[in-house]
Design an enzyme around this catalytic site. Sequence first.
Site, PDB file in Angstrom:
ATOM      1  N   ILE B 168      -2.677-120.934  -9.478  1.00 60.59           N
ATOM      2  CA  ILE B 168      -2.747-121.095  -8.015  1.00 60.59           C
ATOM      3  C   ILE B 168      -4.099-120.633  -7.489  1.00 60.59           C
ATOM      4  O   ILE B 168      -4.781-121.356  -6.753  1.00 60.59           O
ATOM      5  CB  ILE B 168      -1.602-120.312  -7.337  1.00 60.59           C
ATOM      6  CG1 ILE B 168      -0.252-120.933  -7.712  1.00 60.59           C
ATOM      7  CG2 ILE B 168      -1.776-120.276  -5.825  1.00 60.59           C
ATOM      8  CD1 ILE B 168       0.950-120.082  -7.363  1.00 60.59           C
ATOM      9  N   ARG B 245       4.304-112.666  -3.776  1.00 63.08           N
ATOM     10  CA  ARG B 245       5.615-112.067  -3.545  1.00 63.08           C
ATOM     11  C   ARG B 245       5.427-110.954  -2.522  1.00 63.08           C
ATOM     12  O   ARG B 245       4.385-110.301  -2.485  1.00 63.08           O
ATOM     13  CB  ARG B 245       6.177-111.457  -4.840  1.00 63.08           C
ATOM     14  CG  ARG B 245       6.696-112.450  -5.856  1.00 63.08           C
ATOM     15  CD  ARG B 245       8.008-113.118  -5.411  1.00 63.08           C
ATOM     16  NE  ARG B 245       8.525-114.051  -6.404  1.00 63.08           N
ATOM     17  CZ  ARG B 245       8.206-115.341  -6.461  1.00 63.08           C
ATOM     18  NH1 ARG B 245       7.352-115.854  -5.594  1.00 63.08           N
ATOM     19  NH2 ARG B 245       8.741-116.113  -7.385  1.00 63.08           N
ATOM     20  N   GLU B 274      13.351-110.545   1.908  1.00 67.90           N
ATOM     21  CA  GLU B 274      13.654-111.847   2.493  1.00 67.90           C
ATOM     22  C   GLU B 274      15.157-112.045   2.585  1.00 67.90           C
ATOM     23  O   GLU B 274      15.864-111.628   1.682  1.00 67.90           O
ATOM     24  CB  GLU B 274      13.027-112.957   1.642  1.00 67.90           C
ATOM     25  CG  GLU B 274      11.512-112.865   1.651  1.00 67.90           C
ATOM     26  CD  GLU B 274      10.835-113.774   0.630  1.00 67.90           C
ATOM     27  OE1 GLU B 274      11.533-114.582   0.005  1.00 67.90           O
ATOM     28  OE2 GLU B 274       9.620-113.664   0.468  1.00 67.90           O
ATOM     29  N   HIS B 292       9.061-118.315   3.094  1.00 62.65           N
ATOM     30  CA  HIS B 292       8.934-118.515   1.646  1.00 62.65           C
ATOM     31  C   HIS B 292       9.078-119.993   1.290  1.00 62.65           C
ATOM     32  O   HIS B 292      10.004-120.396   0.571  1.00 62.65           O
ATOM     33  CB  HIS B 292       9.978-117.682   0.879  1.00 62.65           C
ATOM     34  CG  HIS B 292       9.589-117.462  -0.561  1.00 62.65           C
ATOM     35  ND1 HIS B 292       9.960-116.359  -1.287  1.00 62.65           N
ATOM     36  CD2 HIS B 292       8.842-118.217  -1.410  1.00 62.65           C
ATOM     37  CE1 HIS B 292       9.469-116.439  -2.525  1.00 62.65           C
ATOM     38  NE2 HIS B 292       8.789-117.571  -2.624  1.00 62.65           N
TER      39      HIS B 292
END
Lengths: 328, 328
Positions: B168, B245, B274, B292
């Site tokens: 990423i 995260r 979350e 998310h």
Amino acid sequence: MAGAANQHQTPESPPLLLLHRFPSFNLYFLPFLQTKYTVLDPFADPPDPSFPTLSKSARVMLCFGPTPVTSEDLDRYPSVEYVLGTSAGINNFDLAACRRRGIRVTSAGDAYSDDVADYAVGLTIDVLRRVSAADRFVRAGSWPVQNEYTLGSKVSGKRVGIVGLGSIGSRVAKRFEAFGCSIAYNSRKQKPHVTYTYHANVKDLASDVDVLIVCCALTNETHRIINKDVMTALGKMGVIVNVGRGALIDEKELVELLVRGEIGGAGLDVFENEPHVPEPLLTLDNVVLSPHKAVLTPDSFAALEELVRSNLEAFFSNQPLRAEVELN
Amino acid sequence: MAGAANQHQTPESPPLLLLHRFPSFNLYFLPFLQTKYTVLDPFADPPDPSFPTLSKSARVMLCFGPTPVTSEDLDRYPSVEYVLGTSAGINNFDLAACRRRGIRVTSAGDAYSDDVADYAVGLTIDVLRRVSAADRFVRAGSWPVQNEYTLGSKVSGKRVGIVGLGSIGSRVAKRFEAFGCSIAYNSRKQKPHVTYTYHANVKDLASDVDVLIVCCALTNETHRIINKDVMTALGKMGVIVNVGRGALIDEKELVELLVRGEIGGAGLDVFENEPHVPEPLLTLDNVVLSPHKAVLTPDSFAALEELVRSNLEAFFSNQPLRAEVELN
């Protein structure tokens, strides 16, 4: 013409600088200009008693943002030789009248181009990936309540169509290339040395892409260049981003197509009758709305200040102007 | 181990595939898997009476999203040889327990990487240029009323720091290079063949950049890697974007620094608990909040489906697995 100014000024007086502006528009670097020029402001408070006389002798008109410059304005200020614009778009100027009188015109050139290109990319990601909608969803407290969230659409690899491959458009293209997007464009003429796919008309461009980014100048030829046909060609999944001028799009049709779901979404920084935004847009989840601010960063302002200062110096010392508009 | 399954299945029966999931998690391509495998679902409705017996014989556990895989889970399913994860992050797996038992593990690999990188760029532009805030401003009807609008900050040319230059992070870097941004990064080791500036510790990275993009894996070493010191080093104008995260950041400190204006802004797709989002964030104008969803596009799902299908086929035909996690 400078002779007229001299009737009221000593030869050593700072040159006259005529401001042309809506009362609500201001420039933060005006105090600096006042140290170098005799600034003539039609909305000075208290009013400047010398304005009516001195303004007739001013050779430079500094025009703020979208304030129109009409043939009548030029009649009123007969000594103007140079209209210094502070916008990238200069559709607010009567360019034919300037040409007839031999008046030179400059725009903001590419002082804003990076910022507008960045913003166009931001609006595109925002619409495709539903970033603002996500933010709204979280702020409304919906996340713990609703498990499902509408999926966005991938940005990488999309076919991006650019209407107007100028200073802004070419920067938008460069950015989207890094996302693995393919680039196609429409402009008056095919650009030499550019490998992107060229479409001579906008409708063909629209049928060939997923995202249409409108960043051309507003002229008689480009007025409502994005009409119903073009938008229909873009299709149900297609997204329109406008960082040019509101009147480049048939706004009434755009709103209807968005409401009926006949195009996929829109990111709009500009509107036909700003600050009026068509009511139905305010409640749509597939649009991102922005108050004509793609150019607004401190960095853009600094670049504009530098351009205005150097063009004023250049004009009064007979040096070449930057960002001069060809009037023929 | 396959012998146990054969007590309940004929040799021609489809292989067993054990689902491991939170009841609320589902996979849209499950119906396809059911045509190829004997799918064992602990939350089948009505309950599957063969589950308690057959699940003991399953060689593959398909783990949905963030569902934890603990040592106790592995005790309960003694025949599991392969844990197939559907997330890019696999911090929810007890990897030490997998290693001890010789269980192989795969993640979603780079199926989501483009989408997450796109989203990280979108969040960054959104925070710097205040796109969601602009949309909120227009929808609230404030544009015709308030002439002034808070300026955003330029994206082009910013110094971007990336925490975790993996699949990423390297895609994020490539995209920001096209905006004329300089790139620096932190990771466990300096990457060969990479010209970006390397910082061996995150605090040094933070003091050297304008934007910190957090996209490393969550491990014991990276838990709260973005602590108060790091955020203070980033400074008052600095922006944090987290697409990794929630627990990579000390969230309590982040909220306090944002509220006190000691860092410039944040774009957050992930949170510590979350779907709980810290209350004070919900009213801040310099943050963009997202549930998310950086991975959530139809294209990501298609890429994941392809990966899951091909890894299942590979496993049952003794071919190499893709996106296998090294457990040593």
